[in-house]
Each structure stands twice: as C-alpha cells, then as structure tokens.
Design an enzyme around this catalytic site. Structure first.
Site, PDB file in Angstrom:
ATOM      1  N   HIS B  27     -11.535 -23.815  51.464  1.00  0.00           N
ATOM      2  CA  HIS B  27     -10.237 -23.461  52.037  1.00  0.00           C
ATOM      3  C   HIS B  27      -9.699 -24.604  52.887  1.00  0.00           C
ATOM      4  O   HIS B  27     -10.032 -24.700  54.072  1.00  0.00           O
ATOM      5  CB  HIS B  27     -10.390 -22.201  52.888  1.00  0.00           C
ATOM      6  N   GLY B 115     -16.459 -14.670  58.425  1.00  0.00           N
ATOM      7  CA  GLY B 115     -15.941 -14.721  57.058  1.00  0.00           C
ATOM      8  C   GLY B 115     -15.326 -13.370  56.726  1.00  0.00           C
ATOM      9  O   GLY B 115     -14.141 -13.290  56.415  1.00  0.00           O
ATOM     10  N   PRO B 116     -16.125 -12.306  56.797  1.00  0.00           N
ATOM     11  CA  PRO B 116     -15.534 -10.976  56.682  1.00  0.00           C
ATOM     12  C   PRO B 116     -14.566 -10.795  57.868  1.00  0.00           C
ATOM     13  O   PRO B 116     -14.986 -10.828  59.028  1.00  0.00           O
ATOM     14  CB  PRO B 116     -16.747 -10.037  56.782  1.00  0.00           C
ATOM     15  N   LEU B 117     -13.303 -10.643  57.583  1.00  0.00           N
ATOM     16  CA  LEU B 117     -12.291 -10.797  58.630  1.00  0.00           C
ATOM     17  C   LEU B 117     -12.394  -9.745  59.727  1.00  0.00           C
ATOM     18  O   LEU B 117     -12.760  -8.602  59.489  1.00  0.00           O
ATOM     19  CB  LEU B 117     -10.905 -10.840  57.994  1.00  0.00           C
ATOM     20  N   HIS B 262      -4.394 -22.088  50.485  1.00  0.00           N
ATOM     21  CA  HIS B 262      -5.418 -21.287  51.157  1.00  0.00           C
ATOM     22  C   HIS B 262      -6.829 -21.476  50.608  1.00  0.00           C
ATOM     23  O   HIS B 262      -7.710 -21.930  51.325  1.00  0.00           O
ATOM     24  CB  HIS B 262      -5.041 -19.805  51.097  1.00  0.00           C
ATOM     25  N   SER B 384     -23.690  13.958  72.469  1.00  0.00           N
ATOM     26  CA  SER B 384     -24.389  14.403  71.263  1.00  0.00           C
ATOM     27  C   SER B 384     -25.473  13.422  70.843  1.00  0.00           C
ATOM     28  O   SER B 384     -26.525  13.822  70.350  1.00  0.00           O
ATOM     29  CB  SER B 384     -23.400  14.562  70.104  1.00  0.00           C
ATOM     30  N   GLU B 411     -16.163   3.009  65.786  1.00  0.00           N
ATOM     31  CA  GLU B 411     -17.500   2.671  65.308  1.00  0.00           C
ATOM     32  C   GLU B 411     -17.583   1.236  64.796  1.00  0.00           C
ATOM     33  O   GLU B 411     -18.585   0.545  65.016  1.00  0.00           O
ATOM     34  CB  GLU B 411     -17.927   3.643  64.197  1.00  0.00           C
ATOM     35  N   PHE B 437     -21.192   8.257  60.344  1.00  0.00           N
ATOM     36  CA  PHE B 437     -20.223   7.236  60.723  1.00  0.00           C
ATOM     37  C   PHE B 437     -20.801   5.820  60.650  1.00  0.00           C
ATOM     38  O   PHE B 437     -20.116   4.863  60.989  1.00  0.00           O
ATOM     39  CB  PHE B 437     -19.594   7.554  62.081  1.00  0.00           C
ATOM     40  N   HIS B 461     -27.752  13.321  64.070  1.00  0.00           N
ATOM     41  CA  HIS B 461     -27.113  14.267  63.146  1.00  0.00           C
ATOM     42  C   HIS B 461     -27.291  13.740  61.720  1.00  0.00           C
ATOM     43  O   HIS B 461     -26.335  13.506  60.991  1.00  0.00           O
ATOM     44  CB  HIS B 461     -25.635  14.456  63.498  1.00  0.00           C
ATOM     45  N   HIS B 473     -19.205  15.619  57.575  1.00  0.00           N
ATOM     46  CA  HIS B 473     -20.020  15.081  58.660  1.00  0.00           C
ATOM     47  C   HIS B 473     -21.510  15.042  58.327  1.00  0.00           C
ATOM     48  O   HIS B 473     -22.307  14.590  59.141  1.00  0.00           O
ATOM     49  CB  HIS B 473     -19.802  15.911  59.937  1.00  0.00           C
TER      50      HIS B 473
END
Lengths: 668, 668
Positions: B27, B115-117, B262, B384, B411, B437, B461, B473
């Site tokens: 890039h 890298g992962p934005l 890019h 919890s 999260e 989650f 949980h 959930h």
C-alpha cells in the site's frame, strides 16, 4: 394525554410486569419506562393491520432493545395480533410464543429477532434501504404502493454498541428519510449510572452522522412523543432520532431509576407498591375493558388502511401489470423463471484457470441479468471481492434505484443490514468481505441462521493463499467457524464450475444463510476426466478414482482439491489406488442419505487423508482419529502465497508422503 | 517546513514506495499521504529512544492504519531502531521483519499488530488507560516517573469501524488527556470517494464523545501539524483528535487522490513520474546523507530524555524503595511472591454447590488482594460475570487509581482495549462478558493470540444452561470457536475447585490469552472420592474409574462433568466399568506427553462418549467416528435451564442409554 391513554399505557406496563413476575425471570424496567413511547407510536402513528401481519406496505416496528420483549408481546396481544393472553402467562417457558427475547415470527408481528444489542437498530436500516429501493422501482404517479416507515426503539446499550454507530453513519450518508428511531435515554445500564462510561452526547453524535435529531423530549409524556413523531415524519431528507428522556422502572417506588429494575422481577411486594403508586386496581393479567376497546379502535383503523392499499394495488395491477407481477414475485420471494437456464451461457467462461472469487464475479453478473432483485455489495472491498453487478447502478441518496450497495468499512453493520433487507422482503441480499472479516460480523450471521434468512455471504481471500497481507488477514479458523454455526450452509468451491454450482445452491436457499468461501489465488480447472456431473449440491462427491478398489480416501475442499487430485495421480504411479473426494459443503453432505454418504466415503476404507488450508479440528469426523489431517493449525505468514503454502506444508509432496506412510513397504 | 524537513519527508515516502515496488505488493498511497504527519510527530513530539525500544516511559506510537506498514518500517529504520535497510528490501517476504501489516515486536519498536481496522485505535485507548493508572499509583511530588502520551494515526477506514466508535466514546467518558489521535482524512476508500458511504462529520462526532477536536488542518503542511500537536498537548482534560486533511498517494501525478493509489504498487513508470514530480533525485532505497543526519539528531535527543528519566527513577528508588520495587515488578510483568499460596485460604469457600462464575468471583477477589496490578471489568455485565474486585476502586475520570474498569456495552472495544493494556505493560488485564458475546469481540481475541498477550477472558453463562434469556443469548458454537483460535487456551472448569486451578493457569500464562468458560447455573462439587489432585493444568484427567479395567470412556467438560460421573456410577450398577474424564482444556491436554495422554485416554478403549453442552463438531478427535457425542447441535430455547437441558437431551439418561447401546446384550 387522556385518562384513557394513561389506562392503556399502564395496561402495557402491568401486562409486562405480570409476565416477568410469573416467569420469575425477565426485564420489567425497560417496558415500564418505554410504555409511553410505545403506546404513542402504535396508537397514533404505526400503520399496520394486526389481521394481516404480512401486509407488505405496513410500517415496520423493531424493538432493538430486545430485553423489553414483554412490552412487545403486550403490544401484540392488546392490538389483536395472534398472541393470546395465555402466551403472555407462559413468558419465557418452553415452547411458548413468548421467549426471553423476541424471535422473528412473521405470523405474529415480531419483525425480527433482537436481544444482542445494536442488531435491531441495524436491521431497521436494512429494512429502510429496501423500502426506498422498492419505492424507487415500483411507485408510479398516483400510486405510492411502497410508502412506509421503519420505526426502531433503542436503548442506551444499543447506542453503545459499535454496530449501531456503523449503521447510523451509513443511514445518514444514504439520507434514509423513512427511518425513525426512538431512543430510550434513561441513563441506566446494568453496572449502574451511565456517568462513568457513557457521557457522550448521543444527539450530537447522530447530527454528525447526518441525522435530524429531535429532543431531548420527555419520553414519559405522550403528547411530547406524539409531537416529536409528527415532526419526525415531516423531515423529508434525513433519518430522524428522537431522544426521549425516560426512567427505567417508571412507577416502581423502590426501583424506578435504578439498575435493579433492569434484569429481574420487581418481586411481589414491589409490584403491590407499584400498583398502588400508579393507581392500578386490576389484578395480574387483567385488562380493563375500556382499554381493550381503545386498542381495538386502532385495529380497525389499520384494517381500513390496508384495504385502501389493497384497492390501490389492484388498480395498479390493471395499469401496470408487468410491474405488479414483478413486485409480487419479489415480495413473495420467488425467483424469476429461467434464472437457472440463463447460467448455461457462462459455463464456457469458467473453463479456465481462475480464482474462485473471479468465477463468483462472473456468475453474479450473469445472475444479475435475470434475478432482478439481487441486491448487495461489500464492506469497501468490492474490487477484491468481485461483488459489483455491472450496469446495475449504485444505491445512494441521489438515486435509490441502484442495486449495488456500498457499506463502507463496516462489516458488522453490513451483516445486520443484510438481515434487515431479508426481513423486509422484496430483495435477495448478498454481502462480501474477506473471510477474515467474518470475525467482525459473527453476530448477524448467527442471527440470520437463527431466523432462517436467505442472506448470501461472499467471503473471498479464504486462506493463507491470501499471501502478502500476512497473518492478520489470513483466515485459519474462520472456515471451520462457519461450519460450527447451526443452520449456515458453507460452500468452498474448487474451481469455476463448482463456484457456479455453489451460487445456485445459495440462490435456492431462501430460508437460511449460505456462505461462499472463495480464493484470492488462481486455481486450475479440476479435470475429472470422467465427464460426470459435479455434485456440489450433495456437498461432496467422488471426483476421481484411480482404480475400482481404492485403498485410500483423499478429501479436500476448495483450493486444495487440485493438490489432492495431483497426489492421487502420483500415488497411482506408485501403485496406490485412491479415491479423491471434493467436499465443498459439509452441511449438504451430512444430510444426504446414508447410502450416498457411504458411496463417497466407503466405511471399509479407513486410510483417510484430509487436505484443507484451515484448522484440522473437526476433520476427524471424516478421517477418524487414525487419519491424517493436512491442515493449518497455526497463524500464517506474510509472503507470496506459494511460499506460505510451502512453508506450512500444504502441498502435494506432503499428501503423498502421508499416504505412503499408511502403506508400510510391501503393502502395496 | 524547511528544505531539510521536506527532504526527510520525501525520504520516508520513497523508502515506502520502493519497498512496495520491490515486493510488487503493498500500500503506497497511505505512506505518501501520511508522511508529513508522521515525520512531524516523530521529529518534534514523540519522546522515545531507539536504543531502548522498551523504555517504559516512552511515548507510544500506534499505526492503526496498519496497511501503511511501509511507513512505519521506514520510520523505524531512519530513526535508528534495529530495522536494517535490507529488511525494507525484503518487505512482505517470508521470514522478514517487515510483514505486510505491522506485527508487534517490542525489540524493534512495533508497539502493536495492526491491519484489521479500528484495532490499533482501541489498543491506544488501552495504553492510555494504563498510563493514567500507573501515573496515579506511582507518581510522587517531583517524580512524574509515568508521564507519556499515546499517539495514534488512524484512517477513514478506522473511523468507520464500530470498534473505534466504542473505544472513542469510552476514552471521552474517561477524559484520557494523554491520548492524541491524528486522523488521516483523505476522503478515499477502496471503493472510491467516501461521498457515498461516509459523509459524516468525524470531528463533530468526536466532540460529541467528549474529545477536544482540532482542525481540519492541512495535514500536508508540517507547520500546521506541529502547531496542532502543540495545542493538543496543552489540553489537560480530554483526549484530542486532530483532523488532518491529506491526499492519498500525494506526489504521484497519475494516482494521487484516487483509490488506485491504495492497495497496489504505483508501477515503475508512475514511480519515475513521482520522483520527477517531487524532485527526488536519489535511487531506490537511497537516503540522502543530510536526511540521515537529521534523523540521527532526534535519536540523540531521545537518548538524553531517557537518561534523564533513568536518573529520576534512581532517585525515586532511593526515596520510595517499596513503590519502586512494585513499579518495576509490575512493569516487568512479574507476579508478586506468595500469590499462589494466598489462594489456599479460599479452598474451603469453594467446597459447596455453586456456579463456576460465582467461584470465579471468589478466586478473583482473593487474587486481587495479592496481585496488585490485576485490572479489569466487564462490558456492563459485572454483576452477572462476577468480575468486580471489591474494595479495589473504580477507574474513572475523577480517580485513575481504581482497578475496576467499566467498559459499557462495548465488547469489541473491551477486547481491543485489553490488548492495549497488556501491550503497554504494568497490568494484568481481565475482561468479562457472556460467552455469547465473544462473537462481538472475536477480532481482538485473535490478535491477542497472534501477539501472545496474557489477557484473561471471563466468559460466563456458557451454554444453554443460561436458561430463560433464550437462544439469542445461549452459546452453542462459541466454546468450540475458542478452541479453534491458535494460541488461545480455553478452560471450562467443572466446579469451584477446577475454577480455582483454571484461574492459576490463566494468571501464569503471561504470553498468551486464556479464556475461562463459566456457568450461570449452580453445579455440585465433583466428588472424586479418590482425593487425588485435580490436574486442571494438564488439561484432562481421570476423575473417577469404576474398576481396574474400564471398557468405556466418558469425557466431559464443565457443567456436564457431574452428569458424566453420575452416568458412570449408574453404569457400574449395570455392570459396565467406565472411566470418567474431566477435560477442562483441550489445548493443555494436547501438549502433554503421549504417555500421559494414553493414560487418560487408553488407545485400547474404543467405546467412547463425549458430553458437552455445545457443538459436537471437533469431539471426534477424542471419540473417533464410532464414538457418541452428546452435544447441542442446534440453537437452544428460552425456558428454565433444567428444561432446556432435558429438551435437548443433555442428561444422565441419554449418556447411560448411549453406553448401553455400545454393549449388546450379554456383552457385559
């Protein structure tokens, strides 16, 4: 707010309180705080007909704060949807219509499954997109056959989740003027006041996204909510956020305004105090007749509105029979006739070495010609994902007629918006990104599976074959991760032909999500030399067999199938007879009859090798514990892809070596 | 901006261009557009010593736009970090120090893997949190031994990702005044102009979060950037965003300001044109000596700054020896002496029926007494998750001395912030939420594994045992999903004792993430009746054996271990001898010596049953294809948990029945 209104609002509150109390489980606080907003919206604004929950031009209502499910069930019951009082009394019980969080059920008026926060909000954006698209496609002068709002009720928790931010930013960029969000701003979350963690100005944030923001208003005053909704509907160029200041657990002397009203029953004593405090003289699950009458009134208005629309669409069908035919086909979710045949033309374009993402682009563009409601795009990787339908136009605020969506770098919202698009009805949505970024959008994929939505995922750059971008971008565990989600069908085709067949499977699957897992790198055409049909729709098939009595099975998917085939040929030269099996889809294979499965994987052949550029965990199901799994069980590396493959041992040599070890000298 | 500055800036640009060109991959556009920002920051503001990349009080620099990696490597090379020119010439090649996206390497000055934005941005928030915490703990009048900034450079893509929104909102709520973000606002993303998808006002959004916003300024003018950074450092109560208007691919006549700059090399012709355009007369990978001198200057300043700090901390150690000892222990990542022994006191509190989340809360609170840098919290589910350390105070803008963090319903940011906390050094971070989650925070967990960070995840949980909240959930695929991530150790303890041992494993693992998977529902104490040690640290162990010659293995984890045990006992009564194996951690078991593994799972015993309230896929590794997997292969249901277990067949009866089927009549 009249006394009668107040009576109705308290009826909603106490039905919710009673349901939670009886279940000894649930969330009473949100329904108590949101009842005024909900009542005002449903009573004076929401255009719906409880007799016909599926009326296509109804307003959509999304309860993004899914934990307030008791409120939704109370609304559905009181407005006359098929939601009997007994079901409210079975709140959160096995087999009831009233699970802990709302679950999509088009027959009872539950528009989407919510609970995981932020999902409902983003679903609503997807619904609003489809409404605008259908309106642009089908409305004619004097015939606004598509003209409805999507309303969403959201909580502080929804507003904190990133998926909401992503979806809201996109909705603002698209200027979706048919989307109205009521934000229940009660300043309480589970850990207490939002002062510590959530001091932002949500209204200012949404203004920055390009929304029109109303409020803060008093969300406990029906007249204020009514005025705000009227104002919201007058805004013609933007989505609208109404910030409603409310109080969690409103009416409970001991718990109002506290986190303890959120996630557990009030308890019998507090319920008694609340009844007294709100002047509620009826017993558990009792609804005063005056309130019932008031709710029925609206039901009748809804029936009239729907009948008017029905009359309009009948006229429309006379004047525009072709459009009407297309409209109903699309709304009913049927594929156009001849779509599959039209693909025959492109077979010749697929008989050449190419990346399966390239093949996917070819198939998609052929489909786009006939399947006129295929609509989708990528999270800013369209040129790489090959997800653009040429000539199909862009969907943007200047023109809602296009079918190419641009989601921006927002994978999570993209997934949830696609769910909303499917839920609305009228389109077949597909979305694309790199397979690694499935990690950014796991929750909506799971919800698509739970709801049985026919969303199509185009996941390219599917392994270490991605090469130079390195381990942050090379999926290792994502392919098996997709297979783990109940209800997702995952397909990893081995060449252009298999890609074509995979797309056919995806398109036919209108009641469950399908993931297409595609390479970045070029692949050879798999030469079966048998001329037999590629049974992609059966999930796995014998691609090649070196003799009548194979002693070894080599299974592979996608980019590793050609390695397996080459290994099989080399092994034949060494006197080992093998069968090479292409396994594009485990889920499809596993539901085949036992005899078919046994014909592909004969139980008597226990020498088994799997080859796949992803984790081995899971493959033992087919290879047994004695088999060999040629796989990637660690993170990849940044280098040209061929080198990464070699360095991680995914190659023909290793397959051959593994096979030879299974045949001690003299054994073959 | 002097000519010399410009020379240096162009040196950064062309090193980056040349690296990408040689690799034929990468890039170039972002480094060209961001070079002025980066040079100004590094040259006039960043306090660091390239001779000592690990200096604890250095400013942190995070390149959230990780695709601009060539810029980072150029900076590291030119400022004298151990990053030889040859490595730049091996950009994106196997085994080089210059992978496609930056990978955390404390020895060369790469502060985090990006890298992962959005991940880097949220990492930076975590670093800033720990800086504020250490400063509050250790600084004394005249001794600001902890006093540094965290700078982050972010792109449009970072700003679109939800994780950035979450982290920015929390940073604003916490008033982190040591955090400065340079936003590279170039209006281009891969699919083209941001007009269609990203029209929001990012500055206004950040103001809404409670940030101080400077600009838009001209990000291509060094003086403007310098002034903005000076202003940013004068802001004492808020994090600061500097909106820098730039141009992707700046300097390239043909590609500047376009998406084509890019993600691919400029190409030889365009490089020549760019050299000409920017007046760059040096060859590939050549750096003019004047520029090299200029870069060295700063290196010397950095060394001086570090030496001053060194002198200060030596004085500090004389005056405050205890604090200095604690400071260094924490910074070096060592556990305090006696932490493990201190846990012996709580064993008695764990010998009772309890949920493993409850047990975890007990252990955590005992640890909090001795492990004084344990710091963490939950994404708004602390009551919890049982993640609160009583008496340890809250970390908030009024008081940075507390150890309990409140992440809000965020999260994804929570996971990425925990990574940043670990990367900064000085604390042992833990974070909690419901296991379902984990889906919202997969990317940072993967990155923790890739980087080898000792983050601890408290996932409660953990199954359909969650009950009434229902399928949205109830995790089904998440437990196996954790096992799929290379480098994560997952532990699912069966009772309070195993939970204690699991926490010990987690605390000792300082170079890789550990996930604790815990129940909502109460579990009995596993009565082994043998009095033997629970070998949780070996991953699996024989819990109970009915005779000397077992004919059947029953394996289980967590809440299903007691079912397996009861089934084993009932089978004994029916004359079947079995061995019941508790398998809290596959990863730990798989690395045991073969003879230990064979002692637990004797190869000769092929009758095998697994019991786990999650997907069966994967268990065949231990049970073989002929074994039986008692598992949950579909979504759960909303009901009291015992009923959900029964309805999905996770019970003693089904284990017994499955076992009996393996022994045809008369066989036992």
């Amino acid at each position: 707010m009249t006394n009668l209104d107040e009576l109705c609002i308290n009826a909603l509150r106490f039905l919710s309180i009673d349901a939670v109390e009886k279940a000894r489980s649930g969330h009473p606080g949100a329904p108590m705080g949101m009842a005024v907003m909900a009542y005002t919206l449903w009573h004076k604004h929401l255009r719906h007909d409880p007799h016909e929950p599926g009326w296509p031009d109804r307003d959509r209502f999304v309860l993004s704060a899914g934990h307030a499910s008791a409120l939704l069930y109370s609304l559905l019951h009181l407005y006359g949807y098929p939601m009997p009082l007994e079901e409210l009394q079975k709140f959160r019980q096995l087999g009831s219509m009233t699970p802990g969080h709302p679950e999509y059920d088009p027959d009872t008026g539950v528009e989407t499954t919510t609970g995981p926060l932020g999902q409902g909000f983003a679903n609503a954006v997807g619904m609003a997109i489809v409404e605008r698209w259908l309106a642009a496609r089908f409305n004619k002068p004097g015939f606004n056959i598509v003209d409805h709002y999507t309303y969403v009720m959201a909580s502080d928790g929804d507003m904190m989740e990133g998926v909401t931010s992503e979806a809201a930013s996109l909705a603002g960029s698209l200027g979706l003027n048919n989307l109205i969000c009521l934000y229940d701003d009660n300043n309480i979350s589970i850990e207490g006041s939002t002062d510590v963690t959530f001091t932002e100005d949500v209204g200012a944030r949404f203004r920055a996204y390009g929304w029109h923001v109303i409020g803060p208003i008093d969300g406990l005053d029906a007249d204020s909510v009514d005025m705000a909704l009227n104002r919201a509907k007058s805004i013609k160029d933007k989505p609208v956020l109404i910030v409603c200041t409310t109080c969690i657990g409103y009416g409970s002397p001991g718990k109002a305004g506290t986190a303890s009203a959120h996630g557990e029953p009030l308890g019998p004593e507090e319920v008694t105090l609340t009844r007294h405090n709100l002047g509620w003289k009826w017993g558990p699950f009792e609804v005063p007749p005056e309130a019932r009458d008031q709710f029925s009134l609206v039901k009748e208005q809804g029936r009239l509105a729907r009948k008017q629309w029905q009359a309009m669409i009948e006229d429309y069908a006379m004047q525009y029979p072709d459009d009407a035919g297309r409209y109903f086909r699309q709304i009913e979710g049927n594929l156009p006739q001849g779509w599959e045949e039209s693909l025959e033309n492109i077979e010749k374009d697929l008989v050449k070495p190419m990346a399966t993402r390239e093949a996917s682009g070819v198939v998609l563009n052929a489909l786009a010609q006939t399947v006129d409601n295929l609509m989708g795009g990528s999270a800013d990787l369209a040129p790489s994902n090959k997800t653009i339908m040429k000539g199909a136009g862009d969907f943007n605020r200047q023109d809602y007629n296009g079918r190419n969506l641009h989601f921006g770098v927002r994978e999570h919202a993209m997934g949830a918006i696609a769910n909303g698009m499917c839920l609305h009805g009228g389109v077949i949505p597909y979305v694309g990104t790199f397979l690694i970024f499935y990690d950014y959008m796991r929750p909506p994929v799971r919800l698509a599976a739970l709801m049985g939505l026919g969303v199509i995922y185009v996941y390219t750059h599917d392994s270490i074959g991605l090469g130079e971008d390195g381990p942050t971008h090379q999926p290792v565990e994502q392919l098996m991760g997709l297979r783990l989600v109940p209800g997702v069908v995952t397909l990893r085709p081995a060449d252009g032909f298999e890609t074509l067949e995979a797309w056919k499977v995806a398109l036919k699957r209108r009641h469950g999500p399908t993931a297409l897992v595609l390479t970045r790198q070029k692949l050879p055409v798999i030469d079966t030399a048998t001329g037999e049909k590629r049974a992609v729709d059966k999930g796995a098939y014998v691609l090649w067999q070196s003799g009548k009595e194979p002693e070894l099975l080599i299974m592979a998917s996608g980019s590793e199938v050609n390695l397996a085939l080459e290994a099989g040929r080399q092994l034949k030269d060494k006197g080992i007879e093998s069968s090479v099996i292409s396994m594009p889809s485990w889920e499809l294979f596993n539901i085949q009859p036992q005899d078919y499965r046994d014909s592909v994987l004969p139980p008597g052949i226990t020498r088994r090798i799997s080859v796949e550029a992803g984790r081995s965990l899971g493959w033992q199901r087919y290879t047994g514990t004695e088999g060999v799994n040629i796989a990637v069980d660690k993170f990849g590396a940044s280098a040209p892809w061929e080198q990464v493959y070699q360095s991680l041992g995914i190659n023909v040599d290793n397959i051959v070596k593994a096979a030879l070890k299974m045949f001690p000298a003299g054994d073959c």
